[in-house]
Enzyme design. Structure first.
Site, PDB file in Angstrom:
ATOM      1  N   ASN A  85       0.824  -1.198   0.000  1.00 21.63           N
ATOM      2  CA  ASN A  85       0.000   0.000   0.000  1.00 21.63           C
ATOM      3  C   ASN A  85       0.864   1.255   0.000  1.00 21.63           C
ATOM      4  O   ASN A  85       1.962   1.253  -0.539  1.00 21.63           O
ATOM      5  CB  ASN A  85      -0.990  -0.042   1.173  1.00 21.63           C
ATOM      6  N   HIS A 111       3.259   0.287  -2.940  1.00 24.84           N
ATOM      7  CA  HIS A 111       3.533  -1.131  -3.171  1.00 24.84           C
ATOM      8  C   HIS A 111       5.013  -1.447  -3.413  1.00 24.84           C
ATOM      9  O   HIS A 111       5.360  -2.226  -4.301  1.00 24.84           O
ATOM     10  CB  HIS A 111       2.695  -1.632  -4.335  1.00 24.84           C
ATOM     11  N   HIS A 182      -1.620  -9.634  -3.723  1.00 21.96           N
ATOM     12  CA  HIS A 182      -2.568  -8.798  -4.477  1.00 21.96           C
ATOM     13  C   HIS A 182      -3.335  -9.656  -5.485  1.00 21.96           C
ATOM     14  O   HIS A 182      -3.314  -9.397  -6.686  1.00 21.96           O
ATOM     15  CB  HIS A 182      -1.810  -7.669  -5.181  1.00 21.96           C
ATOM     16  N   GLU A 310      -6.504  -7.839   0.646  1.00 22.11           N
ATOM     17  CA  GLU A 310      -5.063  -7.720   0.847  1.00 22.11           C
ATOM     18  C   GLU A 310      -4.772  -7.710   2.355  1.00 22.11           C
ATOM     19  O   GLU A 310      -4.941  -6.684   3.019  1.00 22.11           O
ATOM     20  CB  GLU A 310      -4.551  -6.449   0.179  1.00 22.11           C
TER      21      GLU A 310
END
Length: 346
Positions: A85, A111, A182, A310
């Site tokens: 994130n 990410h 993901h 996630e």
């Protein structure tokens, strides 16, 4: 039960890309690439007896590295590291020293950076039917992160149709670590929007976000909001149809214990996906920004054609002292376990 290694003929950064096929006694099948630790296929039998692939992805490794795909890159099926994130401002401080990361145009890190673990070729350490253990050693300074980080990731397909993911990591210097997977799921036989999938998240609270999706540090109750998934409801029941969901939920559990993160069902296939995790956060994303042409069998993956669960620590937690820590020090071991379990309804 078996594990099969398949040569793809693709070499990236001097390393061979392999396909790893896991098959259980039910005939369920998972295909993984050691590039990005990508889960490219997860094929199960639905209630009608038909084989059905429940994840978005491509038929060929070349498509995962094509310029067209990378230009609008949604991280299909990949493992995210070092940090899942967003990290606010692309920076953090450890022991009085500041570290600066690669940032996207909005000024935040996303990410793991420009070339995170999703774009690395992992070493295949071992295979034990039906499982595989992969390893990636991230050098100090990669994407701005301190410390040499050694990561081992195991995927196992159980006879109960559970795809089990275990991650362990160690470092030789203090660093920030927050992994997630993901995967993009769609349980409908013919794909399409996930608006009618019925979803439940055992989370009484969610994390407040700024307009750029960065977490502020505030924890808010889901009661009376569109984020209330405590009781099962269609994903599209309360959403803004132009936005969907891209939100972190605080699971009603004690961090470190295996607990239910979400349940999702789809009536036509009769399939139920339950996600269990040791992580405190489930980030729920309904693929607003996904626009992928020439997916499997030539499919177009449009916005809202999948959902992601996630599992992770809180985004930006390295900058929020009140949140469970994402700082890993030498002689400590990072550990995460997440299970994606498929069952039939009824």
């Amino acid at each position: 039960m078996k594990t099969n290694l398949v040569k793809t003929g693709k070499v990236i950064d001097g390393k061979e890309v392999l396909g790893i096929e896991l098959t259980n006694t039910k005939g369920s099948y998972v295909k993984i690439y050691n590039y990005g630790a990508i889960v490219s296929k997860f094929i199960v039998t639905n209630v009608h007896g038909d084989k059905q692939d429940i994840v978005l992805g491509f038929d060929d490794i070349e498509q995962y590295v094509s310029a067209e795909y990378l230009a609008n890159y949604p991280y299909l099926g990949a493992v995210i590291g070092r940090y899942a994130n967003r990290v606010k401002g692309g920076q953090f401080c450890i022991d009085g020293k500041s570290y600066h990361l690669f940032t996207t145009p909005d000024g935040n890190s996303l990410h793991g950076g420009a070339a995170g673990f999703d774009k690395k070729v992992w070493e295949v350490l071992s295979t034990i039917d039906p499982s595989v253990t992969l390893q990636y050693i991230s050098p100090a300074g990669e994407e701005g992160y301190p410390g040499n980080l050694t990561v081992q990731l195991t995927y196992k397909l159980s006879d109960d149709d559970e795809l089990i993911m275990d991650i362990k990591a160690s470092t030789d210097a203090p660093t920030a670590v927050n992994f997630t997977h993901h995967g993009y799921f769609n349980l409908a036989p013919d794909g399409g929007s996930v608006a009618n999938h019925v979803h439940r998240i055992p989370a009484s609270n969610y994390l407040e976000q700024n307009d750029d999706y960065t977490v502020t540090g505030k924890i808010l109750p889901v009661e009376g909001t569109i984020y209330d998934f405590l009781g099962p409801k269609p994903i599209g029941q309360d959403w803004d149809p132009a936005e969907g969901y891209d939100q972190s939920f605080v699971l009603d559990q004690h961090s470190g214990e295996m607990t239910l993160a979400s349940e999702t069902t789809e009536a036509q296939s009769g399939l139920k996906l339950s996600v269990y995790t040791t992580e405190p956060i489930a980030h729920f994303y309904t693929a607003k920004y996904t626009d992928v042409k020439n997916g499997k069998a030539g499919k177009h993956y449009a916005p809202f054609s999948a959902f992601c669960v996630e599992t992770q620590h809180a985004p930006n937690a390295i900058n929020i002292p009140e949140f469970p820590g994402t700082l890993l020090r030498p002689n400590e071991t990072y550990s995460q376990s997440t299970i994606f379990k498929i069952e039939h309804l009824g």
